[in-house]
Motif scaffolding. Sequence first.
Motif, mmCIF file in Angstrom:
data_model
loop_
_atom_site.group_PDB
_atom_site.id
_atom_site.type_symbol
_atom_site.label_atom_id
_atom_site.label_comp_id
_atom_site.label_asym_id
_atom_site.label_seq_id
_atom_site.Cartn_x
_atom_site.Cartn_y
_atom_site.Cartn_z
ATOM 1 N N LEU A 95 1.125 -1.234 -0.078
ATOM 2 C CA LEU A 95 -0.237 0.242 0.006
ATOM 3 C C LEU A 95 0.472 0.980 0.337
ATOM 4 C CD1 LEU A 95 -2.637 -1.265 1.907
ATOM 5 C CD2 LEU A 95 -3.045 -0.249 -0.588
ATOM 6 N N ARG A 148 1.988 2.481 -2.317
ATOM 7 C CA ARG A 148 1.760 3.098 -3.835
ATOM 8 C C ARG A 148 0.096 2.611 -3.950
ATOM 9 N NH1 ARG A 148 5.586 1.908 -7.854
ATOM 10 N NH2 ARG A 148 6.674 0.896 -5.273
ATOM 11 N N LEU A 149 -0.500 3.120 -5.129
ATOM 12 C CA LEU A 149 -0.921 2.748 -5.859
ATOM 13 C C LEU A 149 -1.635 2.564 -7.132
ATOM 14 C CD1 LEU A 149 -4.229 4.997 -3.536
ATOM 15 C CD2 LEU A 149 -3.868 2.435 -3.401
ATOM 16 N N GLY A 201 -0.985 -2.828 -9.241
ATOM 17 C CA GLY A 201 0.142 -4.136 -9.039
ATOM 18 C C GLY A 201 0.792 -4.941 -9.780
ATOM 19 N N GLU A 240 -0.100 -6.435 -4.238
ATOM 20 C CA GLU A 240 -0.026 -6.156 -4.863
ATOM 21 C C GLU A 240 -1.469 -5.132 -5.813
ATOM 22 O OE1 GLU A 240 4.511 -4.449 -5.592
ATOM 23 O OE2 GLU A 240 2.829 -4.133 -7.310
ATOM 24 N N GLU A 243 -4.533 -5.410 -2.233
ATOM 25 C CA GLU A 243 -4.523 -4.774 -1.877
ATOM 26 C C GLU A 243 -5.187 -3.287 -2.077
ATOM 27 O OE1 GLU A 243 -3.870 -4.487 2.439
ATOM 28 O OE2 GLU A 243 -4.803 -6.839 1.467
ATOM 29 N N ARG A 244 -4.129 -2.822 -3.500
ATOM 30 C CA ARG A 244 -4.660 -1.805 -4.133
ATOM 31 C C ARG A 244 -6.146 -1.922 -4.622
ATOM 32 N NH1 ARG A 244 1.596 -1.084 -6.474
ATOM 33 N NH2 ARG A 244 2.514 -0.915 -4.723
ATOM 34 N N THR A 259 -8.818 -1.052 -1.943
ATOM 35 C CA THR A 259 -8.241 0.416 -1.238
ATOM 36 C C THR A 259 -9.043 1.178 -2.345
ATOM 37 O OG1 THR A 259 -5.898 -0.355 -0.576
ATOM 38 C CG2 THR A 259 -7.054 1.951 -0.817
#
Length: 249
Positions: free
Chosen positions: A172, A174-175, A178, A183, A186-187, A190
Motif C-alpha cells: 500500500l 503506492r496505488l 499491481g 499489490e 490490496e490496491r 483500497t
Amino acid sequence: MILELDCGNSFIKWRVLGSGGVGACAEGVAGSDVALIESLVALPGLSLTRCRLVSVRAQEETSRLAEALVEAFGVAVSCAASAREMAGVRNGYEDFERLGLDRWLAMLGGFKLASGACLVLDFGTAATADFIAADGEHLGGFICPGMPLMRNQLRTHTRRIRYDDAAAERALERLSPGRTTVEAVERGCTLMLRGFVLTQLEQARSYWGDDFTVFLTGGDADLVRNAVPQARLVPDLVFVGLAMACPLS
Ligand SMILES: Nc1ncnc2c1ncn2[C@@H]1O[C@H](COP(=O)(O)OP(=O)(O)OP(=O)(O)O)[C@@H](O)[C@H]1O
Ligand SMILES: CC(C)(CO)[C@@H](O)C(=O)NCCC(=O)O
Ligand SMILES: [K+]
C-alpha cells in the motif's frame, strides 16, 4: 477513572479517561474479552470508577462482557442504547433500533462537532456512510464490506490469493497497478473504498452543495484519507458520541 469501550465486530477499542478529564491516560485495541481484561489488569495504578460501552455484538455477548467487567473491576457498566432522537439528531431508520449503535454514536459525535450538515464515513469490518442534514435529520446511509472483509473474501474464495500482513502493508505504499498478487488485491480493494467515498461525496454535494463536513473514522480511515483532503479525521468519533449517549453524573 472511566473505562470506555467500542465493541466492534472484530475488535474492542478501549480507553481509560483520567479523573482530570482531558485526554485518555491509556488506550488500546483488544481481540477478545479476555485480552481486554488482561490489558486492563496490567495497567499500573488503574482504579476504575465507571464504565460505558457501545456494542454492535449480540446482546448475550455484550452482557457477558459487562458481567466480566463488573467481576474484574467492580464497576457499574452503562451501555449505549438506541434512540429515535438525541442531541438534535433524528434517527432516520424505519425501525430506529435496527441502526447500528456505532453508526448512531458516530453521527451524534459528528453532528455535534460540525454543528451542521455532515457525512460520517466509518471504515472498520464494514464501511458505512451516514448523512445528517443541518436540521439534524438523518437521511439514512450505506453499508459495504470494509477492507478486512473484501480481502478475506478474496483469500477464502480463490486458490491462488495468499499473502501475509507484512506484504499487505508494503503493497500500500503506492496505488499504481499491481505487479504482484498482494499489490493487485490490496490496491484494488483500497480503490474500491476510495470509490465508495467519492460516490458518497457526490451525493452529499447534491444535497448540500459545499456546505457540509466530512468525518472519517474507523481503523482503516487512513486508507481513504488522501481521497478526501477536506475531511476531518476523528479516530475517536464513536467515543465522542458515547459520552453524549451515556453521560456519567
Ligand atoms: N491498532 C489497530 N488494531 C486493530 N486494527 C487496526 C488498528 N489500526 C488499524 N486497524 C485496522 O482497522 C480495521 C478494523 O477497524 P475497526 O477496529 O474500526 O473496526 P472493527 O472493530 O473491526 O469493526 P466495526 O466496524 O464493527 O467496528 C482492520 O482492517 C485493521 O487492520
Ligand atoms: C454496519 C455495522 C456492522 C458497522 O459496524 C454495524 O453498525 C451494524 O451491525 N449495524 C446493524 C445494521 C444497520 O446498521 O443497519
Ligand atoms: K466501528
